[in-house]
Enzyme design. Sequence first.
Site, PDB file in Angstrom:
ATOM      1  N   GLU A 151       0.811  -1.226   0.000  1.00  0.00           N
ATOM      2  CA  GLU A 151       0.000   0.000   0.000  1.00  0.00           C
ATOM      3  C   GLU A 151       0.842   1.273   0.000  1.00  0.00           C
ATOM      4  O   GLU A 151       0.334   2.370   0.261  1.00  0.00           O
ATOM      5  CB  GLU A 151      -0.930  -0.022   1.216  1.00  0.00           C
ATOM      6  N   CYS A 203      -2.703  11.851   3.216  1.00  0.00           N
ATOM      7  CA  CYS A 203      -3.032  10.910   2.146  1.00  0.00           C
ATOM      8  C   CYS A 203      -2.751  11.491   0.773  1.00  0.00           C
ATOM      9  O   CYS A 203      -2.463  10.763  -0.176  1.00  0.00           O
ATOM     10  CB  CYS A 203      -4.505  10.518   2.222  1.00  0.00           C
ATOM     11  N   HIS A 259      -4.770   2.095   7.021  1.00  0.00           N
ATOM     12  CA  HIS A 259      -3.338   2.283   6.800  1.00  0.00           C
ATOM     13  C   HIS A 259      -2.714   2.788   8.089  1.00  0.00           C
ATOM     14  O   HIS A 259      -3.381   3.429   8.915  1.00  0.00           O
ATOM     15  CB  HIS A 259      -3.073   3.309   5.685  1.00  0.00           C
TER      16      HIS A 259
END
Length: 447
Positions: A175, A367, A246
Amino acid sequence: MTLAHEANCDGLVGPTHSYAGLSPGNLASDRNRGQVSDPRGAALEGLAKMKRLADLGIPQFVLPPHQRPHIPFLRDLGFSGKDGEVLASAWKEAPAFAAAACSASAMWAANAATVTPSADALDGRLHLSAANLTSNIHRALEGEQTHRILKRLFPDEARFAVHGPLPSVAHLGDEGAANHVRLCAEHGQPGVNLFVWGRDGWERWQDDFPARQTLQASEAVARRHGTQRPVFARQGRAAIGGGAFHNDVVCVGTREALLFHELAFEDKKATLDAIRRAAEGLFEPVFLEILEADLPIEDAVSSYLFNSQLLTVPGQDRLTLLAPVETRENPRAHAAAEKLAASNGPIGAVEYVDVRQSMRNGGGPACLRLRVVMTEGELAAANPAQRLTEEMHARLSVWVMRWYRDRMTPADLADPLLIDECYGALDELTAMLHLGSGFYPFQRHGA
């Protein structure tokens, strides 16, 4: 000492920004499923954040949106005809795949790649590995184009090693930098690389929410980069269960400071001890822990305090925490943030930024950006047309106003006119950012 800066490479929000609820475990994405989005407002919010950092003297680059709708993906599934016909058929026969093909999720550049600065790499080059993002189909479409984007931004192979994604299998679910933190005394000096993983690729996962990053993926990225002083730590199961899909939802760090929630790591003591050992002789880590009693995981996730950016601002000794306005609006998160700045620790100030359009899909300020520690020579070797300036910000703002809609529902993604709008916007952007010919699939193969 080599002079280096922590540059930010932000994803420019794409024209199909919408709330389709495609991400299991992302509570905000699920909560806002089907709501009306504002692609134009989202892109302008992101640009405003980029400009704020550039105005502070922090190197800021722009990563272009991916081609959406992703017609080649739908053709691979057996849909045929002109691009508009492909999209219409997909929405009629396979709407879940059509929604995935329209997702603008590449805007969240923290998932674009994992970065090892040249100071930490065996061969002395800056390494980047595009993430495969296998846990969600809409994100698994991004790896090839992300690799192409990074190659254009970092073209000098003597200075940069840009790797493609790891093999797209569940055992190697990667990720990107959302699960990586680098700590150091100064950005140009060797540091410690913390890789946080959610599950072992060989274990059977039985919890409600998926753990996306595997240990094996983190190890493979560190190995291919020649990353020095890696630390591998397991993310807390309680944090994942609370909506921290995450690690950057419960942890953020830069320079010597690591700010984290009490539930961030499965074995907190072992993780912090391993960081101290790796940093021995280089610097003294500063651990800033916020307790569950002071900020329950529900508040941490809804406010996105830890999905803030920790910034090294030129001319300032202490760090600045750039948090979303949702942090300020949550009493417990706001108190925690202001307490950090009021203490005599490494964080000296807190600023708040409005990225509500991103937040409604579960993406805060952190992000939207990929952090890349770069020397002066590396900065000079990057594509200058992608570095944000006052002029570029103005041009991109005009471009957004010309091409982007200010209202989008999931149903609007089936509009055949959207394809022409998106292709026209991306054609113009390709020239603005000097991305070269054939940058997008529709430019190589036609519509």
